[in-house]
Every structure is written in structure tokens, then in C-alpha cells.
Design a protein around this motif. Structure first.
Motif, mmCIF file in Angstrom:
data_model
loop_
_atom_site.group_PDB
_atom_site.id
_atom_site.type_symbol
_atom_site.label_atom_id
_atom_site.label_comp_id
_atom_site.label_asym_id
_atom_site.label_seq_id
_atom_site.Cartn_x
_atom_site.Cartn_y
_atom_site.Cartn_z
ATOM 1 N N GLU A 11 8.456 -10.157 -17.802
ATOM 2 C CA GLU A 11 9.101 -8.846 -17.714
ATOM 3 C C GLU A 11 8.075 -7.738 -17.497
ATOM 4 N N ALA A 31 7.103 -7.763 -13.896
ATOM 5 C CA ALA A 31 8.193 -7.215 -13.083
ATOM 6 C C ALA A 31 8.212 -5.695 -13.126
ATOM 7 N N ARG A 55 8.064 -3.320 -9.328
ATOM 8 C CA ARG A 55 9.495 -3.111 -9.102
ATOM 9 C C ARG A 55 9.833 -2.910 -7.629
ATOM 10 N N LEU A 67 10.404 -10.551 -6.337
ATOM 11 C CA LEU A 67 9.555 -11.435 -7.137
ATOM 12 C C LEU A 67 10.151 -12.844 -7.159
ATOM 13 N N GLY A 73 14.385 -8.769 -12.324
ATOM 14 C CA GLY A 73 14.092 -8.654 -10.901
ATOM 15 C C GLY A 73 13.604 -9.917 -10.235
ATOM 16 N N TYR A 74 13.685 -11.055 -10.931
ATOM 17 C CA TYR A 74 13.156 -12.303 -10.378
ATOM 18 C C TYR A 74 14.204 -13.091 -9.598
#
Length: 435
Positions: free
Chosen positions: A85, A88, A92, A96, A120-121
Motif C-alpha cells: 500500500e 501504491a 498513484r 501497478l 491500485g494493483y
């Protein structure tokens, strides 16, 4: 085949009608297999990666294409998640892509998929029910039996039940109706990672009942919570082993298949059985069997099958499927099918591509060629390898021209030559009957 997109106007490598967004691979685990993955992404898209590991690794040392972040306690779930996290938050603006080659980390990603996707992965792995079904070697065998895919005869030993029945003292009463030698291995590799006992290896080759009882006794003493499988040994040396890598996309299409003949395996206890050299060869029957298996289970993502040619029947016998791409994955990219591309087309660009097979005649090896030639005894096979060497079609994943500073080259050469010491220690001399 070259694996061009379904839309002839699209190229998939950064051009075409759909531009490739700014991406970054975040890899977990710093071994040669992860380097091979980040190399594939760099070759195809020019992206630089971040790789997390518990300790600094030589495979990633002084690399210009990957930053190695050392994270103590990375195997602890909250450390693992909070570290990802944090990365990430710093990136941003990028897509990812989260990749790992360790079963226990694959499980952690799948169990925490919502949290990681919220960060965001892209997490290109199967669902938890599918993982539970295929990652157990017993579950794998059940699916294969339903589909008519050959597997070795197996006796499953429930170690928790063994402990309840008296532990080590109960071992002699177990019935194992198999001829020796046999192969012993855990049903679930993720559970195996956390157990420790004297003589632990990735795979146990057991020549007698006494050797089997010693391993089972050690597992009972350690209170291993899983199942230990005792399997029929399929005769033949390491050159009868095979590897198959596949990718099944989110629409249910198997878009990548690659098969190869294993020539030499790793022989240190922690890496026993992992291919150290693979000759890319097409085995259509194996590709067909793997496709049926992946379709039947609803699998999504990369999968790596281990199987062997049984000289008694001429059939391929299947041992397991790993819910990941495998440490030896660069044989696929070297064989003409870049593994990064099928993933990006599916999860990032969301467009179909024509299925691709890795069919280029090439030798993948992490050991020096001279060491490999010493252990390959078949004259015809050795002649083929020498021809590939002469034509420049011998590929070491760590030797990458676009990541070749002086310090990096010296490190890679030291890693490669270190295999000579390893094989002298663990695997002294080849024999006339096999490696």
C-alpha cells in the motif's frame, strides 16, 4: 506463431490504436524467476520494476531495470500488505502490476485481493475457490482423473491424524502399497513453507520404507498441519521431465502455451526439482491436456505444470500445477512468446489477442553450458545442444544486454559459476543410467 492482437491494426507493444499506460511491476521475491519476469516487461515495454524481498538478493543486485527493496518480515501478512500500500501511494499515476512466484504469497494476494485492488494493483490470479482446488495435489489429481489425464499412483498421509494416532509411534502401522523408490512431497506448498524439520527438502526421494518412516516421523514431531503425499516413482532421468507454462485470460481463452524438455534440475535441498535447463520443444498432447484442465477449473492467470514421460507407457504423467508462472519462466519468453504481453493485453488493455505458442528452438539455462553438457549423456541430445550453442541460441535469463553494467556482469558471472560448486556438493557425477 507470433501472437499478434486480434485487431490487425494493434501492435500491443506500446503502439497501435490503444496506447499502453504508464506501468510498473511490483514483484515479491528476488530470485532468478522474478528477474526473468521484470526482464520480460522491460524487453516488451521498457518499464522499470520494484522488487520486494526479505533480504538483498544477488539476482537483483546492481540491476538497472529493477529496484530491490529489502523488507524484513515480508512473510507477515500485515507487513506484506502495508508495504504494498505504501508503494501504491508513491506511484498513484501508474498502473501497478503485482507479481509473485511463491505459493504462500499468491495465497496472501488472493485472500486480500479487494484491499490490494483498492490500493491500485492489478492482481492477475485465480479466485480463491479455484486456488483451493488446484493448489492441492490431491485436488489436482481429482480433476485429472475426471478428464482422463494420467497421474502417478499416490498414497495421502494426513499428518494431523497421524499425530492424533500417536505420532512417530504410529508411523510403522501405516499401509503404503507402493514399490520403492517413491517420491514424497506436500499436498500444499504454501503449508510446507512454514514447517521446519531435520532434512527438509522441496521433494523427498525415498529409497526404502525406513527412509519414508523417518520423514513421516519428523513431520509428526513438527506437527505439520497438512497432508504428505507418497507417490509412485516414474522411471527415467531428468531429461524425461517436462515443463508447461500457460496463460488463461479473463474471457476464458488460453492465450499462451509453452512446453519444454527439462535437461537438468536444481539439487540443493530448498530448490530440488526446479529446472535449471530447459530445451524448448512442442508437445501438443500436453498443451491439449493443460487447456482442458484450465477450462474445466475456470482458471485465470499463469499456470505451470510439471509432468514426465513414462518410458513404460509412452504417456506423459502429470504431477501438479503451480498457480503461478514458475521460477524457470524465461524459457517461454526466450521461445518467442513474451510473457508480459499476454498479461498486459488482458488486464491492462482489456483486448483479445490471438493465442501464441513458444516454439523457437532455444536452450534456456542458468548453469554454465559446460556443466550442462557434462550431465546430459544422450549423444543425440548433446549434439543438439552443441548446435544451439554454436548458433547463439543459448539463453541465460540473468544475462541481459540492456542491464549489463560492469558490476552487474561480474555478479551474474559469479552466480552462474557458483553452480559448479553446488553441483559438486549435491550432485557429484553423472552416471551411465541417468543424471
Amino acid at each position: 506463431m507470433t501472437g499478434i492482437p486480434a485487431d490487425p491494426g494493434a501492435t500491443g507493444g506500446g503502439g497501435g490504436e490503444v496506447p499502453v499506460p504508464d506501468m510498473m511491476v511490483v514483484g515479491v521475491g528476488g530470485d532468478v524467476g522474478m528477474y526473468a519476469l521484470v526482464r520480460a516487461f522491460h524487453e516488451q515495454y521498457g518499464v522499470r520494476s520494484v522488487v520486494l524481498s526479505k533480504v538483498a538478493t544477488r539476482a537483483m543486485q546492481d540491476s538497472a531495470i529493477a529496484e530491490n527493496m529489502v523488507v524484513p518480515g515480508l512473510d507477515e501478512t500485515e507487513v506484506f500488505l502495508s508495504t504494498l500500500e505504501g508503494i501504491a501511494q508513491q506511484h498513484r499515476d501508474k498502473v501497478l502490476i503485482l507479481l509473485t512466484n511463491a505459493d504462500w504469497h499468491v495465497r496472501t494476494v488472493i485472500l486480500n485481493r479487494e484491499r490490494l485492488e483498492a490500493a491500485g494493483y492489478v492482481a492477475p490470479y485465480p479466485s480463491l475457490p479455484v486456488l483451493e482446488q488446484v493448489s492441492s495435489k490431491e485436488g489436482f489429481a481429482q480433476v485429472c482423473d475426471q478428464l482422463g489425464i494420467p497421474t502417478p499412483r499416490t498414497v495421502a498421509v494426513d499428518i494431523a491424524k497421524l499425530v492424533a494416532d500417536g505420532g512417530r509411534a504410529a508411523v510403522p502401522t501405516l499401509e503404503v502399497d507402493l514399490q520403492y523408490p517413491v517420491v514424497g512431497k506436500p499436498s500444499n506448498s504454501a503449508e510446507w513453507y512454514y514447517v521446519d524439520f531435520p532434512g527438509k527438502a522441496k521433494i523427498h526421494h525415498l529409497d526404502s520404507r525406513a527412509e519414508l518412516e523417518e520423514v513421516l516421523g519428523n513431520l509428526a514431531d513438527a506437527e505439520f498441519p497438512g497432508t504428505f503425499l507418497v507417490q509412485e516413482f516414474i522411471p527415467g532421468d531428468e531429461t524425461q521431465m517436462r515443463s508447461l507454462t500457460a496463460y488463461r485470460d479473463t474471457s476464458g481463452e488460453v492465450t499462451l502455451l509453452a512446453t519444454g524438455r527439462v535437461l537438468l534440475e536444481e539439487h540443493t535441498p530448498g530448490t530440488l526439482g526446479i529446472p535449471a535447463a530447459i530445451l524448448v520443444e512442442a508437445y501438443d498432447d500436453a498443451m491439449e491436456a493443460a487447456t482442458r484442465f484450465l477450462d474445466a477449473t475456470g482458471y485465470v492467470g499463469f499456470a505451470n505444470f510439471d509432468y514426465k514421460l513414462d518410458p513404460r507407457t509412452g504417456q506423459h504423467v502429470y504431477f501438479e500445477v503451480n498457480p503461478r508462472i514458475g521460477r524457470n519462466n524465461y524459457y517461454v519468453t526466450a521461445g518467442g512468446a513474451n510473457v508480459a504481453r499476454v498479461l498486459v493485453e488482458d488486464w491492462v488493455l482489456h483486448r483479445p489477442i490471438r493465442p501464441v505458442r513458444a516454439v523457437r528452438d532455444v536452450l534456456y539455462t542458468v548453469v554454465p553450458f559446460g556443466l550442462l553438457a557434462k550431465y546430459v549423456l544422450d549423444p543425440e541430445l548433446k549434439s543438439r545442444l552443441k548446435a544451439l550453442k554454436a548458433s547463439g541460441d543459448v539463453i541465460n535469463p540473468l544475462k541481459y544486454d540492456r542491464d549489463s553494467g560492469l558490476k552487474r556482469r561480474l555478479i551474474v558471472e559469479a552466480i552462474t559459476q557458483n553452480y559448479r560448486r553446488k553441483y559438486a556438493q549435491y550432485y557429484p557425477e553423472p552416471t551411465a543410467t541417468g543424471t
